[in-house]
Scaffold this active site. Structure first.
Site, short mmCIF file in Angstrom:
data_model
loop_
_atom_site.label_atom_id
_atom_site.label_comp_id
_atom_site.label_asym_id
_atom_site.label_seq_id
_atom_site.Cartn_x
_atom_site.Cartn_y
_atom_site.Cartn_z
N GLU A 7 29.19 19.38 1.31
CA GLU A 7 29.42 18.67 2.58
C GLU A 7 29.03 17.19 2.50
OE1 GLU A 7 27.86 20.94 5.92
OE2 GLU A 7 29.57 22.30 5.79
N GLU A 46 33.20 27.90 2.40
CA GLU A 46 32.34 28.36 3.48
C GLU A 46 33.18 28.64 4.71
OE1 GLU A 46 28.81 26.20 4.65
OE2 GLU A 46 28.34 25.71 2.56
C1 BG6 Z 1 27.13 24.22 6.17
C2 BG6 Z 1 26.15 24.18 5.04
O1 BG6 Z 1 26.84 23.13 6.96
O2 BG6 Z 1 27.09 25.24 7.09
C3 BG6 Z 1 25.27 25.41 4.91
O3 BG6 Z 1 26.75 23.87 3.81
C4 BG6 Z 1 24.95 25.95 6.30
O4 BG6 Z 1 24.15 25.05 4.15
C5 BG6 Z 1 26.25 26.38 6.96
O5 BG6 Z 1 24.04 26.98 6.29
C6 BG6 Z 1 26.09 27.02 8.33
O6 BG6 Z 1 25.32 26.22 9.17
P1 BG6 Z 1 24.00 26.79 9.86
O7 BG6 Z 1 23.37 25.62 10.45
O8 BG6 Z 1 24.45 27.79 10.84
O9 BG6 Z 1 23.18 27.39 8.78
#
Ligand code: BG6
Length: 492
Positions: A203, A388
């Protein structure tokens, strides 16, 4: 149109070391920038705990996109009455065999994980990598190989050895380029023959501030200088990786949960185009190998004259060209809206009234994922990799610890169907999909445990208490079936 995916499509899950691994002081691992970050919640943001030279302790908001500046003279400290989730996380360090077996049980063909930089170079400046640290990841990869799961390694997921943050102001210094490339080289020499897919950063368009980039000042010139140094480090690493690992493929990961214009009023549409360029600035530069023509406008929006104010070496332009990415990796969770006059959101925005709201205020938008996949490919014309996607929710286990997470199944069914349509109908070349996060882990933004994403429940609460027992949820069997049929069952 069938939802069955191409034969070589990679199915898997993704995690990050400081949210998952724990073992923060095992085998000589050095402290990382996130190790000083407390837990939090939507109401109580996470903090970095620091000490000033006069002995005063200060708590500085460390939240993902809203981090406070850290005074140069402050030193990170651990306070006895605070809980620091990265230290234990959910202890993959001691559970990796069990966790990988669970991943294999679903039929994963890929597992995306990050290596903790400070486990390999504890303070970032040693001449030789920490052998014991390498050994831990050797063990992890051997376990993956046992089940024919290939690794997708994130070289740096939003963190760095804290020593580099304090001594050099993190990525704002060119010194970080040299030290990162040395670290990446050690990984290539050690793991190169066992890993084909690599991500240089996570990111990168959202990275800012002390935790993710080691930079004391989160905004303005420092942030964009850090971004430039990361672009150069990534490009050098890609070039080196191609040389050292024949057949290797490199990406960087971008946060591309999208934002639409709030209305069709031309002013809103134009505003939206401008603000989205804040993300494209990162994708275009690294995907095409040169800064886009609108770069100065972006920088001016942040109070910087333009590219002329960013310190560059004469060789940087050529380096960017030589180290272009092979594929574009991204995260997608939700979508938002914005209108003329709003501040620029490079991740986020206001709620879309047409979308159903999920926990933590996220608007459910599977079509937005298909839209984003098309948008990226139309623009860069390189394969994409969804690294993701997932839904954070409060799970309620029954007396045996079993969670009936139909809401997660519904989210994934809709998003994976959208992925299949982008591939089968729109012909977007997509390497694979790694769901965030297959085993419950600590939330990045809030530091909570109750914001769970997994197919597997982990018995641990927001303060790290619990047996750490792993219990597959209902979605575990569902995902296994989807993978077994290579997506065909998404139609059922
Ligand atoms: C992304 C990151 O921003 O989203 C992860 O690469 C992160 O590290 C994921 O965990 C989900 O966000 P959150 O804040 O719900 O953990």
């Amino acid at each position: 149109m069938t939802k069955e995916l191409p034969k070589n499509f990679l199915w898997g899950g993704a995690t990050a070391d400081f949210q998952y691994e724990g073992g923060y002081a095992e085998v000589g691992r050095g402290p990382s920038t996130h190790d000083y970050e407390t837990n939090g919640s939507p109401e109580h943001p996470r903090h970095h705990t620091m000490k000033m030279p006069n002995g005063d302790t200060i708590n500085l908001k460390s939240s993902f996109l809203d981090a406070e500046d850290v005074p140069e003279e402050a030193k990170p400290v651990w306070l006895k009455d605070q809980y620091y989730p990265s230290h234990q996380a959910v202890d993959f360090y001691h559970h990796y065999k069990e966790d990988i077996k669970l991943m294999a049980g679903m039929g994963f063909s890929v597992y995306r994980f990050s290596i903790a930089w400070s486990r390999i170079f504890p303070n970032g400046e040693e001449n030789e990598p920490n052998k014991e640290g390498l050994k831990f990841y050797d063990n992890v990869i051997s376990e993956l190989e046992k089940y024919h799961i290939q690794p997708l390694i994130t070289i740096c997921h939003d963190e760095m050895p804290v020593h580099l943050a304090l001594k050099y102001d993190g990525w704002s210094s060119r010194k970080a380029i040299e030290l990162y490339v040395k670290y990446a080289k050690a990984l290539f020499e050690h793991f190169g023959s066992r890993c084909k897919y690599w991500l240089t950063f996570n990111e990168i368009n959202a990275v800012r501030g002390f935790g993710p980039s080691g930079v004391h000042k989160a905004t303005g010139l420092k942030r964009y200088q850090a971004a430039h140094n990361m672009f150069v480090a990534s490009a050098k690493t890609v070039k080196l990786g191609h040389k050292l690992i024949p057949g290797s493929r490199f990406g960087t990961m971008y946060a591309l949960s999208t934002c639409y214009p709030a209305t069709c009023k031309p002013e809103d549409v134009f505003h939206n185009q401008q603000e989205l360029r804040e993300n494209w600035y990162f994708v275009d530069t690294m995907g095409r190998g040169y800064y886009p023509r609108y770069a100065d406008e972006i920088l001016q929006h942040h109070g910087i004259e333009g590219l002329s104010e960013i310190k560059m070496d004469s060789a940087d332009q050529q380096t960017l060209k030589d180290g272009q990415l092979d594929f574009i990796a991204f995260s997608y969770y939700r979508s938002n809206i914005s209108k003329a006059g709003d501040k620029w959101f490079n991740v986020g925005g206001s709620a879309n009234p047409y979308l159903e709201k999920k926990p933590w205020g996220w608007g459910l938008d599977p079509l937005g994922l298909r839209y984003t996949m098309n948008m990226i490919y139309d623009r860069i014309q390189k394969p994409i990799f969804i690294v993701e996607n997932g839904m954070g929710a409060i799970d309620k286990p029954d007396e045996n610890g079993f969670v009936e997470d139909d809401y997660r199944i519904d989210y994934l069914q809709k998003h994976l169907s959208a992925v299949a349509d982008a591939i089968n109908i729109d012909k977007v070349p997509c390497i694979g999909y790694t769901m965030w996060a297959p085993i419950d882990l600590v939330s990045l933004s809030t530091g909570e445990m109750k914001k769970r994403y997994g197919f597997v429940y982990v018995d641990m609460d927001d303060l790290g208490h619990g047996s750490l027992k792993r219990i597959p949820k209902k979605s575990y069997a569902w995902m296994k079936h989807i993978i077994e049929t290579n997506g065909k069952a998404l139609d059922d």
